[in-house]
Write a protein that holds these residues in place. Structure first.
Motif, PDB file in Angstrom:
ATOM      1  N   LEU A 134      40.350 -40.426 -17.761  1.00 48.70           N
ATOM      2  CA  LEU A 134      39.343 -40.998 -18.451  1.00 48.70           C
ATOM      3  C   LEU A 134      39.234 -42.301 -17.972  1.00 48.70           C
ATOM      4  CD1 LEU A 134      40.118 -39.339 -22.249  1.00 48.70           C
ATOM      5  CD2 LEU A 134      38.007 -39.209 -20.931  1.00 48.70           C
ATOM      6  N   VAL A 135      37.856 -42.676 -17.740  1.00 51.88           N
ATOM      7  CA  VAL A 135      37.586 -44.100 -17.410  1.00 51.88           C
ATOM      8  C   VAL A 135      36.454 -44.623 -18.339  1.00 51.88           C
ATOM      9  CG1 VAL A 135      36.806 -45.647 -15.554  1.00 51.88           C
ATOM     10  CG2 VAL A 135      38.272 -43.667 -15.403  1.00 51.88           C
ATOM     11  N   ASP A 136      36.754 -45.644 -18.874  1.00 54.25           N
ATOM     12  CA  ASP A 136      35.455 -46.387 -19.893  1.00 54.25           C
ATOM     13  C   ASP A 136      34.769 -47.213 -19.118  1.00 54.25           C
ATOM     14  OD1 ASP A 136      36.529 -49.117 -19.979  1.00 54.25           O
ATOM     15  OD2 ASP A 136      37.935 -48.366 -21.623  1.00 54.25           O
ATOM     16  N   ASP A 137      33.627 -47.727 -19.766  1.00 58.07           N
ATOM     17  CA  ASP A 137      32.662 -48.483 -19.200  1.00 58.07           C
ATOM     18  C   ASP A 137      33.110 -49.983 -19.014  1.00 58.07           C
ATOM     19  OD1 ASP A 137      32.427 -49.024 -21.868  1.00 58.07           O
ATOM     20  OD2 ASP A 137      30.471 -48.237 -22.306  1.00 58.07           O
ATOM     21  N   SER A 138      34.221 -50.179 -19.292  1.00 61.48           N
ATOM     22  CA  SER A 138      34.992 -51.619 -19.220  1.00 61.48           C
ATOM     23  C   SER A 138      35.937 -51.468 -18.090  1.00 61.48           C
ATOM     24  CB  SER A 138      35.476 -52.333 -20.330  1.00 61.48           C
ATOM     25  OG  SER A 138      36.575 -51.667 -20.656  1.00 61.48           O
ATOM     26  N   ASP A 139      35.851 -50.112 -17.287  1.00 55.94           N
ATOM     27  CA  ASP A 139      37.003 -50.042 -16.202  1.00 55.94           C
ATOM     28  C   ASP A 139      38.475 -49.834 -16.907  1.00 55.94           C
ATOM     29  OD1 ASP A 139      36.504 -49.223 -13.549  1.00 55.94           O
ATOM     30  OD2 ASP A 139      37.340 -51.127 -12.800  1.00 55.94           O
ATOM     31  N   GLY A 140      38.440 -49.507 -18.094  1.00 55.33           N
ATOM     32  CA  GLY A 140      40.055 -49.149 -18.602  1.00 55.33           C
ATOM     33  C   GLY A 140      40.253 -47.540 -18.233  1.00 55.33           C
ATOM     34  N   VAL A 141      41.439 -47.287 -18.376  1.00 52.64           N
ATOM     35  CA  VAL A 141      41.733 -45.920 -18.055  1.00 52.64           C
ATOM     36  C   VAL A 141      42.696 -45.311 -19.115  1.00 52.64           C
ATOM     37  CG1 VAL A 141      41.636 -46.462 -15.517  1.00 52.64           C
ATOM     38  CG2 VAL A 141      43.853 -46.571 -16.780  1.00 52.64           C
ATOM     39  N   VAL A 142      42.537 -43.789 -19.220  1.00 52.15           N
ATOM     40  CA  VAL A 142      43.333 -43.116 -20.361  1.00 52.15           C
ATOM     41  C   VAL A 142      43.873 -42.116 -19.457  1.00 52.15           C
ATOM     42  CG1 VAL A 142      43.457 -42.076 -22.587  1.00 52.15           C
ATOM     43  CG2 VAL A 142      41.445 -44.006 -21.959  1.00 52.15           C
ATOM     44  N   LEU A 143      45.190 -41.938 -19.544  1.00 57.14           N
ATOM     45  CA  LEU A 143      45.920 -40.710 -19.001  1.00 57.14           C
ATOM     46  C   LEU A 143      45.950 -39.587 -19.741  1.00 57.14           C
ATOM     47  CD1 LEU A 143      49.024 -42.438 -17.297  1.00 57.14           C
ATOM     48  CD2 LEU A 143      46.830 -42.358 -16.504  1.00 57.14           C
TER      49      LEU A 143
END
Length: 293
Positions: A134-143
């Motif tokens: 999962l990648v958010d619109d601030s370039d953060g990631v979620v495994l």
């Protein structure tokens, strides 16, 4: 998870990055992992003391395959950096889980072995699984799991104040409204709820006129979809599968794996199918045993 893949060329050249928290938490497991990895490969051992040194070690890995010794935070840090470098899809990571049980929930949910010996052997002889991210619109990631829990009601929020206290509360509310206008719907949301607009693949699941108790987004592991659950006060939850989820409205915080972020007014998370590779044990059926993992 996708079909198993071989680790690729140079799999015996390892960069073993040992997180400082792991060294402090369980030095014996760290020593065991080092011994197993060094005996089975050409391993370069790195002992970073800061996040900056951790990042530099990974960025200078060359052709070596990275093996992280640490907890969920260390794994997430490695995945996030390789994602920022746009190198995540080209390589594969291994994790030797070292840390407290509550700090390894993401690793175990992904299928990483629990013991240092088993995990080190998997880093040497396991198979690559391509996993969604999962990648958010601030370039953060979620495994794994993303959560937007309901806000905690302030102590005594349900009890009306009288007398001098009531006058002070009125003045404080007035000053707050003058200094910073309230977000739409925030003032009328029942305690313990948000008023948020939730869209999944462009389909509206909840709007600002309907309070929600919480939102959960969980990657399915592979296939490019996530399970989205919008929890309502009446218990009639809305559940869908989606590739992208957008949440907007009043300021909200969210928990991505083990990290808390925000407040934000809007955020979009998108599933990147097969975005990263993780070394996991060979399925039992692949080595002649019956049944799966």
């Amino acid at each position: 998870m996708s079909a198993a893949e071989p680790p690729g060329d140079g799999d015996d050249q390892l960069l073993v990055v040992i997180d400082p928290v792991a060294r402090r938490t369980d030095g014996e497991s760290v020593r065991i992992a080092k011994d197993v990895l060094s005996a089975g490969s050409h391993a370069k051992i790195c002992l970073p003391d800061t996040p900056e040194e951790f990042a530099r070690a990974l960025s200078r890995r060359g052709a070596r395959r990275p093996v992280v010794v640490g907890d969920d935070a260390a794994l997430l840090r490695a995945v996030a950096q390789l994602h920022r470098e746009r190198e995540l899809a080209r390589g594969v990571l291994s994790l030797i889980p070292v840390g407290a049980a509550h700090a390894l929930e993401v690793a175990h949910a992904l299928g990483v072995p629990r013991g240092a010996v088993a995990a080190a052997r998997t880093a040497l002889d396991g198979v690559v699984r391509r996993l969604d991210l999962l990648v958010d619109d601030s370039d953060g990631v979620v495994l794994g799991r993303l959560c937007i829990p309901a806000p905690t009601p302030a102590p005594g929020a349900g009890a009306p104040h009288t007398g001098v206290t009531a006058v002070w509360d009125t003045c404080r509310s007035l000053m707050t409204s003058l200094v910073r206008p309230a977000a739409p719907g925030a003032a009328t949301a029942p305690p313990g709820t948000y008023r948020l607009r939730v869209e999944a693949d462009g389909v509206l699941l909840s709007d600002l006129d309907a309070p929600v108790r919480g939102i959960s987004v969980l990657s399915q592991g592979d296939g490019g979809l996530a399970d989205v659950v919008v929890s309502t006060p009446d218990g009639e939850d809305v559940t869908v599968e989606a590739k992208a989820v957008t949440v907007s409205g009043a300021d909200f915080r969210y928990r991505a794996d083990i990290q808390t972020a925000g407040p934000v007014r809007t955020r979009t998370w998108t599933v990147r199918a097969g975005a990263w590779g993780l070394m996991l044990p060979l399925p039992a059926s692949a080595d002649g045993a019956t049944g799966g993992r």
